[in-house]
Design a protein around this motif. Sequence first.
Motif, PDB file in Angstrom:
ATOM      1  N   ALA A 279     -25.981 -14.736 -10.082  1.00  0.00           N
ATOM      2  CA  ALA A 279     -26.417 -15.133 -11.420  1.00  0.00           C
ATOM      3  C   ALA A 279     -27.881 -14.724 -11.629  1.00  0.00           C
ATOM      4  N   GLU A 280     -28.614 -14.572 -10.516  1.00  0.00           N
ATOM      5  CA  GLU A 280     -30.047 -14.306 -10.597  1.00  0.00           C
ATOM      6  C   GLU A 280     -30.421 -12.832 -10.605  1.00  0.00           C
ATOM      7  N   ARG A 281     -29.637 -12.001  -9.886  1.00  0.00           N
ATOM      8  CA  ARG A 281     -30.104 -10.623  -9.700  1.00  0.00           C
ATOM      9  C   ARG A 281     -28.988  -9.685  -9.227  1.00  0.00           C
ATOM     10  N   LEU A 282     -29.274  -8.395  -9.429  1.00  0.00           N
ATOM     11  CA  LEU A 282     -28.424  -7.370  -8.833  1.00  0.00           C
ATOM     12  C   LEU A 282     -28.961  -7.173  -7.418  1.00  0.00           C
ATOM     13  N   VAL A 283     -28.155  -7.539  -6.434  1.00  0.00           N
ATOM     14  CA  VAL A 283     -28.640  -7.529  -5.046  1.00  0.00           C
ATOM     15  C   VAL A 283     -28.484  -6.147  -4.424  1.00  0.00           C
ATOM     16  N   TYR A 284     -27.387  -5.456  -4.787  1.00  0.00           N
ATOM     17  CA  TYR A 284     -27.080  -4.202  -4.103  1.00  0.00           C
ATOM     18  C   TYR A 284     -26.203  -3.357  -5.013  1.00  0.00           C
ATOM     19  N   SER A 285     -26.486  -2.077  -5.105  1.00  0.00           N
ATOM     20  CA  SER A 285     -25.634  -1.175  -5.875  1.00  0.00           C
ATOM     21  C   SER A 285     -25.746   0.218  -5.269  1.00  0.00           C
ATOM     22  N   GLU A 286     -24.727   0.616  -4.520  1.00  0.00           N
ATOM     23  CA  GLU A 286     -24.780   1.894  -3.783  1.00  0.00           C
ATOM     24  C   GLU A 286     -23.372   2.472  -3.635  1.00  0.00           C
ATOM     25  N   GLU A 287     -23.338   3.753  -3.312  1.00  0.00           N
ATOM     26  CA  GLU A 287     -22.086   4.387  -2.890  1.00  0.00           C
ATOM     27  C   GLU A 287     -21.946   4.133  -1.391  1.00  0.00           C
TER      28      GLU A 287
ATOM     29  N   LYS B 234     -14.128   0.777  -7.209  1.00  0.00           N
ATOM     30  CA  LYS B 234     -15.382   0.036  -7.322  1.00  0.00           C
ATOM     31  C   LYS B 234     -15.152  -1.364  -6.762  1.00  0.00           C
ATOM     32  N   VAL B 235     -16.100  -1.815  -5.952  1.00  0.00           N
ATOM     33  CA  VAL B 235     -16.017  -3.158  -5.376  1.00  0.00           C
ATOM     34  C   VAL B 235     -17.148  -3.978  -5.997  1.00  0.00           C
ATOM     35  N   VAL B 236     -16.786  -5.072  -6.633  1.00  0.00           N
ATOM     36  CA  VAL B 236     -17.808  -5.953  -7.221  1.00  0.00           C
ATOM     37  C   VAL B 236     -17.743  -7.300  -6.518  1.00  0.00           C
ATOM     38  N   VAL B 237     -18.859  -7.680  -5.938  1.00  0.00           N
ATOM     39  CA  VAL B 237     -18.961  -8.996  -5.305  1.00  0.00           C
ATOM     40  C   VAL B 237     -19.820  -9.862  -6.224  1.00  0.00           C
ATOM     41  N   LEU B 238     -19.217 -10.930  -6.723  1.00  0.00           N
ATOM     42  CA  LEU B 238     -19.943 -11.911  -7.542  1.00  0.00           C
ATOM     43  C   LEU B 238     -20.227 -13.081  -6.629  1.00  0.00           C
ATOM     44  N   ALA B 239     -21.427 -13.135  -6.132  1.00  0.00           N
ATOM     45  CA  ALA B 239     -21.719 -14.120  -5.077  1.00  0.00           C
ATOM     46  C   ALA B 239     -22.532 -15.296  -5.624  1.00  0.00           C
TER      47      ALA B 239
END
Length: 144
Positions: free
Chosen positions: A11-19, A74-79
């Motif tokens: 909810a706070e931030r984009l933690v990681y976004s990579e191939e 695409k893998v999306v983790v909503l943590a």
Amino acid sequence: MATMRLEIVTAERLVYSEEVSSVVAPGFDGELGILPHHAPLLTLLKPGELRIRKDGQETLMAVTGGFMEVFENKVVVLADAAERDSEIDLARAEEALKRAKERIVARGADLNLEHALSSMRRAEARLKVARRRRGTTAGPTRPG
Ligand code: ATP
């Protein structure tokens, strides 16, 4: 080499976004390994370790629960919360674990056991990841 997009968001931030080339996540019913072009999937995560492989290098993250969706490569983790191993404050996690254990052992009238157990599991997930990075093994932890 085949890759897929991995995004880890809270909810706070984009933690990681990579191939990346693979992801191993702490699924509610056990570890889940995801490779490129995996079938669509929506699953609950529990507090634990997320292992990412990218360009032959492994990155470890602690996640404290949430969801993981796999769709169209695409893998999306909503943590609930997620930290890279290097971001984890080991002393803070040790303190959180100690506090949760003390609450459980004291069995105070205001004890919310589920809440205390969740705190304990979050702290244990962080300790496992932080200690693995530092090359020591986290021993098993039990209340008391
Ligand atoms: P604490 O009791 O120490 O606050 P907590 O388990 O209650 O721990 P969370 O609610 O899971 O904390 O997380 C709140 C925020 O603090 C999140 O942004 C999370 O990434 C961050 N955070 C919590 N513990 C740590 C830690 N040991 N190292 C780094 N960041 C942490």
